[in-house]
Design a protein around this motif. Structure first.
Motif: not given
Length: 66
Positions: A21-25, A28-38
């Motif tokens: 899904y991430g590839g389709f959209k 980025e695979l990972y970016n430590p500057a953008i933390p998950p928002n739960l």
């Protein structure tokens, strides 16, 4: 095949689908500057363009089982 093997296979497929899904959209695979928002609303989540790892944590790991 035992139940544990089935659960393991579903987990592996779920992870693969997340990265697909991430590839389709074109995320980025990972970016430590953008933390998950739960703590997002459904609308905020749908509009978010966070990295794939964040999508995995925000959706897959913390989904409520109903």
């Amino acid at each position: 095949m035992q139940d544990a093997d089935r659960l393991d296979a579903i987990g592996a497929i779920g992870i693969a689908r997340t990265f697909n899904y991430g590839g389709f959209k074109n995320r980025e695979l990972y970016n430590p500057a953008i933390p998950p928002n739960l703590n997002m609303t459904k609308d905020e989540y749908k509009k978010r363009t966070a990295p794939t790892i964040n999508h995995y944590y925000e959706n897959s790991c913390y989904s409520k089982i109903e």
